[in-house]
Design a protein around this motif. Structure first.
Motif, PDB file in Angstrom:
ATOM      1  N   ASP A   1     -56.153  28.500   7.808  1.00 37.78           N
ATOM      2  CA  ASP A   1     -57.067  29.612   8.106  1.00 37.78           C
ATOM      3  C   ASP A   1     -57.139  30.589   6.929  1.00 37.78           C
ATOM      4  O   ASP A   1     -58.226  31.059   6.568  1.00 37.78           O
ATOM      5  CB  ASP A   1     -56.626  30.345   9.371  1.00 37.78           C
ATOM      6  CG  ASP A   1     -56.834  29.522  10.635  1.00 37.78           C
ATOM      7  OD1 ASP A   1     -57.572  28.513  10.600  1.00 37.78           O
ATOM      8  OD2 ASP A   1     -56.222  29.880  11.671  1.00 37.78           O
ATOM      9  N   ALA A   2     -55.978  30.883   6.327  1.00 38.94           N
ATOM     10  CA  ALA A   2     -55.954  31.794   5.177  1.00 38.94           C
ATOM     11  C   ALA A   2     -56.701  31.184   3.994  1.00 38.94           C
ATOM     12  O   ALA A   2     -57.474  31.869   3.313  1.00 38.94           O
ATOM     13  CB  ALA A   2     -54.517  32.118   4.792  1.00 38.94           C
ATOM     14  N   PHE A   3     -56.482  29.907   3.748  1.00 43.82           N
ATOM     15  CA  PHE A   3     -57.204  29.247   2.649  1.00 43.82           C
ATOM     16  C   PHE A   3     -58.706  29.294   2.891  1.00 43.82           C
ATOM     17  O   PHE A   3     -59.482  29.560   1.972  1.00 43.82           O
ATOM     18  CB  PHE A   3     -56.740  27.804   2.487  1.00 43.82           C
ATOM     19  CG  PHE A   3     -55.314  27.664   2.022  1.00 43.82           C
ATOM     20  CD1 PHE A   3     -54.757  28.552   1.119  1.00 43.82           C
ATOM     21  CD2 PHE A   3     -54.540  26.633   2.502  1.00 43.82           C
ATOM     22  CE1 PHE A   3     -53.447  28.424   0.691  1.00 43.82           C
ATOM     23  CE2 PHE A   3     -53.228  26.485   2.074  1.00 43.82           C
ATOM     24  CZ  PHE A   3     -52.671  27.373   1.171  1.00 43.82           C
ATOM     25  N   ASP A   4     -59.109  29.051   4.135  1.00 43.12           N
ATOM     26  CA  ASP A   4     -60.532  29.072   4.454  1.00 43.12           C
ATOM     27  C   ASP A   4     -61.121  30.469   4.230  1.00 43.12           C
ATOM     28  O   ASP A   4     -62.208  30.590   3.668  1.00 43.12           O
ATOM     29  CB  ASP A   4     -60.752  28.619   5.898  1.00 43.12           C
ATOM     30  CG  ASP A   4     -62.209  28.533   6.260  1.00 43.12           C
ATOM     31  OD1 ASP A   4     -62.996  27.956   5.468  1.00 43.12           O
ATOM     32  OD2 ASP A   4     -62.584  29.046   7.339  1.00 43.12           O
ATOM     33  N   ARG A   5     -60.404  31.500   4.635  1.00 44.51           N
ATOM     34  CA  ARG A   5     -60.887  32.875   4.423  1.00 44.51           C
ATOM     35  C   ARG A   5     -61.117  33.177   2.949  1.00 44.51           C
ATOM     36  O   ARG A   5     -61.991  33.971   2.606  1.00 44.51           O
ATOM     37  CB  ARG A   5     -59.899  33.887   5.002  1.00 44.51           C
ATOM     38  CG  ARG A   5     -60.006  34.100   6.477  1.00 44.51           C
ATOM     39  CD  ARG A   5     -59.240  35.330   6.955  1.00 44.51           C
ATOM     40  NE  ARG A   5     -57.834  35.337   6.558  1.00 44.51           N
ATOM     41  CZ  ARG A   5     -56.853  34.703   7.202  1.00 44.51           C
ATOM     42  NH1 ARG A   5     -57.124  34.002   8.284  1.00 44.51           N
ATOM     43  NH2 ARG A   5     -55.606  34.789   6.781  1.00 44.51           N
ATOM     44  N   HIS A   6     -60.337  32.549   2.099  1.00 43.21           N
ATOM     45  CA  HIS A   6     -60.428  32.828   0.663  1.00 43.21           C
ATOM     46  C   HIS A   6     -61.189  31.749  -0.108  1.00 43.21           C
ATOM     47  O   HIS A   6     -61.194  31.740  -1.343  1.00 43.21           O
ATOM     48  CB  HIS A   6     -59.028  33.010   0.082  1.00 43.21           C
ATOM     49  CG  HIS A   6     -58.325  34.197   0.633  1.00 43.21           C
ATOM     50  ND1 HIS A   6     -58.628  35.487   0.261  1.00 43.21           N
ATOM     51  CD2 HIS A   6     -57.352  34.298   1.574  1.00 43.21           C
ATOM     52  CE1 HIS A   6     -57.868  36.332   0.922  1.00 43.21           C
ATOM     53  NE2 HIS A   6     -57.087  35.636   1.729  1.00 43.21           N
ATOM     54  N   GLY A   7     -61.821  30.845   0.612  1.00 47.40           N
ATOM     55  CA  GLY A   7     -62.646  29.827  -0.028  1.00 47.40           C
ATOM     56  C   GLY A   7     -61.862  28.754  -0.769  1.00 47.40           C
ATOM     57  O   GLY A   7     -62.388  28.139  -1.695  1.00 47.40           O
ATOM     58  N   ILE A   8     -60.628  28.524  -0.373  1.00 44.12           N
ATOM     59  CA  ILE A   8     -59.788  27.515  -1.023  1.00 44.12           C
ATOM     60  C   ILE A   8     -59.837  26.233  -0.207  1.00 44.12           C
ATOM     61  O   ILE A   8     -59.627  26.242   1.000  1.00 44.12           O
ATOM     62  CB  ILE A   8     -58.335  28.015  -1.143  1.00 44.12           C
ATOM     63  CG1 ILE A   8     -58.285  29.275  -2.013  1.00 44.12           C
ATOM     64  CG2 ILE A   8     -57.428  26.921  -1.705  1.00 44.12           C
ATOM     65  CD1 ILE A   8     -56.934  29.965  -2.006  1.00 44.12           C
ATOM     66  N   LYS A   9     -60.099  25.123  -0.886  1.00 42.94           N
ATOM     67  CA  LYS A   9     -60.131  23.821  -0.222  1.00 42.94           C
ATOM     68  C   LYS A   9     -58.766  23.141  -0.351  1.00 42.94           C
ATOM     69  O   LYS A   9     -58.049  23.328  -1.333  1.00 42.94           O
ATOM     70  CB  LYS A   9     -61.215  22.922  -0.818  1.00 42.94           C
ATOM     71  CG  LYS A   9     -62.615  23.447  -0.572  1.00 42.94           C
ATOM     72  CD  LYS A   9     -62.911  23.533   0.907  1.00 42.94           C
ATOM     73  CE  LYS A   9     -64.320  24.004   1.183  1.00 42.94           C
ATOM     74  NZ  LYS A   9     -64.558  24.183   2.614  1.00 42.94           N
TER      75      LYS A   9
ATOM     76  N   HIS B   1     -60.927  20.941  10.176  1.00 39.68           N
ATOM     77  CA  HIS B   1     -60.724  22.320   9.741  1.00 39.68           C
ATOM     78  C   HIS B   1     -61.595  22.566   8.509  1.00 39.68           C
ATOM     79  O   HIS B   1     -61.643  21.728   7.600  1.00 39.68           O
ATOM     80  CB  HIS B   1     -59.251  22.572   9.416  1.00 39.68           C
ATOM     81  CG  HIS B   1     -58.941  24.017   9.276  1.00 39.68           C
ATOM     82  ND1 HIS B   1     -59.319  24.754   8.180  1.00 39.68           N
ATOM     83  CD2 HIS B   1     -58.306  24.870  10.120  1.00 39.68           C
ATOM     84  CE1 HIS B   1     -58.937  25.999   8.339  1.00 39.68           C
ATOM     85  NE2 HIS B   1     -58.310  26.096   9.517  1.00 39.68           N
ATOM     86  N   PRO B   2     -62.280  23.686   8.447  1.00 41.85           N
ATOM     87  CA  PRO B   2     -63.194  23.922   7.318  1.00 41.85           C
ATOM     88  C   PRO B   2     -62.510  23.990   5.953  1.00 41.85           C
ATOM     89  O   PRO B   2     -63.170  23.782   4.930  1.00 41.85           O
ATOM     90  CB  PRO B   2     -63.883  25.246   7.659  1.00 41.85           C
ATOM     91  CG  PRO B   2     -63.072  25.864   8.739  1.00 41.85           C
ATOM     92  CD  PRO B   2     -62.335  24.767   9.437  1.00 41.85           C
TER      93      PRO B   2
END
Length: 181
Positions: free
Chosen positions: A6-14, A92-93
């Motif tokens: 979730d944190a990676f997704d918030r920051h645009g990290i794949k 997961h996105p």
């Protein structure tokens, strides 16, 4: 893992989900969950090269330097593990790719390893076609070895991963194997 994704997704990290340890160990080293084959010739030095074995695929015969048998239960367990990862996090996105086994050793039975890769990729394509399938080259740096892994027309969303640890290995000019100094 959920929090991190979730944190990676918030920051645009794949994210690449990379399976580092399979039952029995894919390379016999501590980075695959095995440290019991390390020997200490003195208090300051260790070695694991001489006793390295990857029992994921079966029983490795140290004397003959080959597998006596293939452990299909371990191979299926690894495939089931990957299916579980895909079921849990495949949509997961933040998740962009999956590598079903990290650094299988160079003595892997290539027919078994390639079959494992094909099966996992087929599962991924059926259930999560948006994900990239990443496979490790098993420290076999000759791309011709991998040309038959998938058909030429069937390589979309496929990436070959290679780890060339030049601190420990040096190439020989006359062949594609890498040997310790």
């Amino acid at each position: 893992i959920d929090w991190a994704l979730d944190a990676f997704d918030r920051h645009g990290i794949k994210v690449l989900l990379d399976v580092h340890a399979v039952r029995g160990s894919q390379n016999g080293f501590d980075n695959s969950g095995v440290a019991n084959r390390t020997t200490w010739p003195d208090d300051n030095h260790f070695t694991h090269w001489e006793t390295q074995a990857a029992d994921w695929m079966g029983h490795w015969n140290l004397d003959e330097q080959k597998y006596d048998s293939i452990n299909w239960d371990n191979i299926e367990f690894a495939k089931d593990t990957v299916r579980g990862l895909l079921d849990r996090w495949g949509n997961h996105p933040a998740v962009a790719a999956l590598e079903p086994v990290n650094e299988p050793w160079n003595n892997s039975d290539l027919d078994v390893l390639k079959g494992f890769y094909r099966d996992v990729r087929n599962d991924m394509r059926d259930s999560h076609p948006h994900l990239t399938f990443v496979f490790h080259d098993s420290f076999i740096f000759d791309p011709n070895v991998w040309n038959d892994l998938f058909d030429d027309w069937d390589m979309e969303n496929v990436v070959m991963d290679t780890h060339q640890y030049v601190a420990w290995w040096t190439p020989h000019d006359d062949h594609h194997e890498y040997c310790r100094d």
